[in-house]
Write an enzyme that holds these catalytic residues in place. Structure first.
Site, mmCIF file in Angstrom:
data_model
loop_
_atom_site.group_PDB
_atom_site.id
_atom_site.type_symbol
_atom_site.label_atom_id
_atom_site.label_comp_id
_atom_site.label_asym_id
_atom_site.label_seq_id
_atom_site.Cartn_x
_atom_site.Cartn_y
_atom_site.Cartn_z
ATOM 1 C CD GLU A 8 -2.765 1.157 2.438
ATOM 2 O OE1 GLU A 8 -3.138 0.204 3.032
ATOM 3 O OE2 GLU A 8 -3.378 2.156 2.845
ATOM 4 C CE LYS B 190 -5.814 -1.250 5.890
ATOM 5 N NZ LYS B 190 -5.043 -0.594 4.975
ATOM 6 C CG ASP C 50 1.457 -16.903 11.117
ATOM 7 O OD1 ASP C 50 0.817 -16.262 10.507
ATOM 8 O OD2 ASP C 50 1.139 -17.989 11.697
ATOM 9 C CG HIS D 208 -3.868 7.667 1.156
ATOM 10 N ND1 HIS D 208 -5.115 6.714 1.111
ATOM 11 C CD2 HIS D 208 -3.210 7.315 1.933
ATOM 12 C CE1 HIS D 208 -4.786 5.862 2.135
ATOM 13 N NE2 HIS D 208 -3.620 6.306 2.815
HETATM 14 C C1 MEV Z 1 -5.818 3.444 5.416
HETATM 15 O O1 MEV Z 1 -4.858 2.195 5.195
HETATM 16 C C2 MEV Z 1 -5.932 3.491 7.059
HETATM 17 C C3 MEV Z 1 -6.860 4.305 7.692
HETATM 18 O O2 MEV Z 1 -8.111 4.167 7.084
HETATM 19 C C4 MEV Z 1 -6.621 4.165 9.145
HETATM 20 C C5 MEV Z 1 -7.839 5.225 9.784
HETATM 21 O O3 MEV Z 1 -8.847 5.399 9.180
HETATM 22 O O4 MEV Z 1 -7.496 5.403 10.993
HETATM 23 C C6 MEV Z 1 -6.600 5.561 7.145
#
Ligand code: MEV
Length: 454
Positions: free
Chosen positions: A87, A276, A292, A391
């Site tokens: 990513e 995430k 792992d 991004h």
């Molecule tokens: C994207 O890879 C991760 C985010 O969505 C984390 C978040 O929303 O805190 C930007």
């Protein structure tokens, strides 16, 4: 209060360097042996012979980009942290936040426990007897632990081994059963094989004492006795934002990050994405070191639900008097520096070397700190400019590549897409075509970076 940590001058402007210059900088900054760097400079670093040893039905390997997060300071020690990740923006985001934290005094990290848990399920016991059975197991604990430690005598000699047992009962489930937990310090190994072997050997011994029928014998990835904490205090001045579009004080950004945390603490939908963002800083290191990542992922998310509701794994609060944003993250981390493919995969070996060959405990502390860094970076963007601005710059490069741009054209196409605020596949294709038909633009494109040979 400004408490500046020293960034490494050898690494300054790392992202602007050519590949050869980056490898030279690593050599200077982390004293990585040249033969390890050579591995990193080869495009296909996993031979078919090794791939064929690692998995069944092998056809080849599936490389991921490998980069480094710079300026990570954990417990007063500086690291360059290898990340294997597909990513865009994950490495840049973690590096930015790591630098804010370094310049505020760095991450403080600690190990809160280092035991893996194995589960032995026993069925066909009368639920009315569960309490008495649990007492029988408790009475035999010393004997059972001694027996378990005979399974891996060398682990015990190295200071690890089985430490304690715990009995859990499920008398009201559709099929009543009991579970014996085996708590094992697996030292430098992630420990899945060690734990599973102990469980398989110990189960008949337990059955001799309590009867019943043996069910599953397997580790749990909810490794909540192998926990690591990272903490940071980020000076407000590192968080302030002041560009042509956004102006916000560090205090305002810190307050908003606290609000974002409250959102994630209370709403599982938000907590999932928040977490995430934390795992964006954890998985790439787990993968780079040949560990792992499914185990670490499963453990982290189960741990996030330990209260009965899925919540934010990290916590962010504001100390207005000290003028700092305080971040804290506790994660179950099950990482090995031996066993599995860690020492067999050439890139994993090189990744560990870049980190200075840390122990499993030190590696886990770096890992939890990188998780907190990634979380901080995402939250600061989300509460200010929005995530898309950063991004998009990186995503634009992927679109340019997908549109067919050659390596020396990518930067130009990406920059144009961003400045026209139209970062889309069709815009990338149109731009590339018009650029190739316009000689004046062609002549402005810089020559491609040449990779220095080691
Ligand atoms: C994207 O890879 C991760 C985010 O969505 C984390 C978040 O929303 O805190 C930007």
């Amino acid at each position: 209060m400004a408490r500046s940590g020293k960034t490494d001058p050898a690494l300054s402007g790392f992202y602007k360097k050519t590949r050869g210059e980056r490898l030279d900088a690593l050599k200077a900054s982390c004293s990585v042996p040249v033969d390890q760097l050579r591995v990193l400079s080869q495009d296909a670093s996993l031979s078919f012979d090794l791939a064929n040893l690692f998995v069944e039905n092998a056809l080849g390997s599936h490389p991921l980009p490998l980069g480094v997060v710079t300026n990570v300071q954990v417990n007063n020690k500086n690291y360059v942290v290898p990340f294997a990740v597909e990513e865009s923006s994950v490495i840049a985001a973690a590096s930015n936040a790591a630098k804010w934290v370094m310049q505020s005094g760095g991450f403080q990290s600690e190990c809160l426990g280092r035991e893996m848990i194995g589960q032995i399920q026993i069925l066909d016991l009368n639920p009315a007897d569960f309490e008495i059975i649990a007492e029988k197991i408790k009475a035999a604990t010393v004997e059972l632990i001694d027996f378990a430690n005979l399974v891996h005598p060398r682990l015990k000699m190295r200071g690890g081994g089985t430490r304690s047992l715990e009995v859990r009962s499920f008398p009201k489930s559709e099929i009543p059963f009991m579970v014996v937990h085996v708590h094992l310090d697996t030292q430098e190994a992630m420990g899945a094989n060690l734990v599973n072997t102990v469980c398989e050997k110990l189960a008949p011994k337990i059955q001799e004492i309590i009867g019943g029928r043996i069910g599953l014998r397997i580790l749990t990835n909810l490794a909540d006795r192998r926990l690591f904490r990272a903490r940071c205090e980020v000076d407000f001045q590192q968080l302030a934002i002041n560009d042509h579009e956004y102006q916000l004080s560090g205090l305002e950004v810190a307050r908003r990050i606290h609000e974002a945390y409250v959102f994630a603490k209370n709403d599982p939908y938000r907590a999932t994405t928040h977490n995430k963002g934390i795992m964006n800083g954890v998985d790439p290191l787990v993968i780079a070191t040949g560990n792992d990542w499914r185990a670490v992922e499963a453990g982290a998310h189960a741990f996030a639900a330990r209260s009965g509701r899925y919540e934010s794994l990290s916590k962010w609060t504001v100390d207005e008097q000290k003028q700092v944003l305080i971040g804290e993250l506790v994660l179950p981390i099950q990482l090995g520096t031996v066993g599995g493919i860690t020492r067999l995969h050439p890139t994993s070996k090189a990744a560990l070397q870049i980190l200075g060959n840390p122990s499993s405990e030190e590696l886990s502390m770096i890992c939890v700190s990188c998780g907190l860094a990634s979380n901080l970076s995402a939250l600061r963007a989300l509460v200010t400019t929005g995530i898309q601005r950063g991004h998009m710059k990186l995503h634009a490069k992927n679109l340019a590549l997908a549109a067919g741009a050659k390596p020396d054209e990518v930067e130009h196409v990406a920059m144009e897409l961003v400045s026209r605020r139209n970062v889309s596949a069709s815009a990338a294709e149109a731009l590339l075509e018009s650029m190739r038909n316009t000689p004046e633009i062609q002549s402005k494109i810089p020559l491609p970076h040449t990779n220095q040979e080691l």
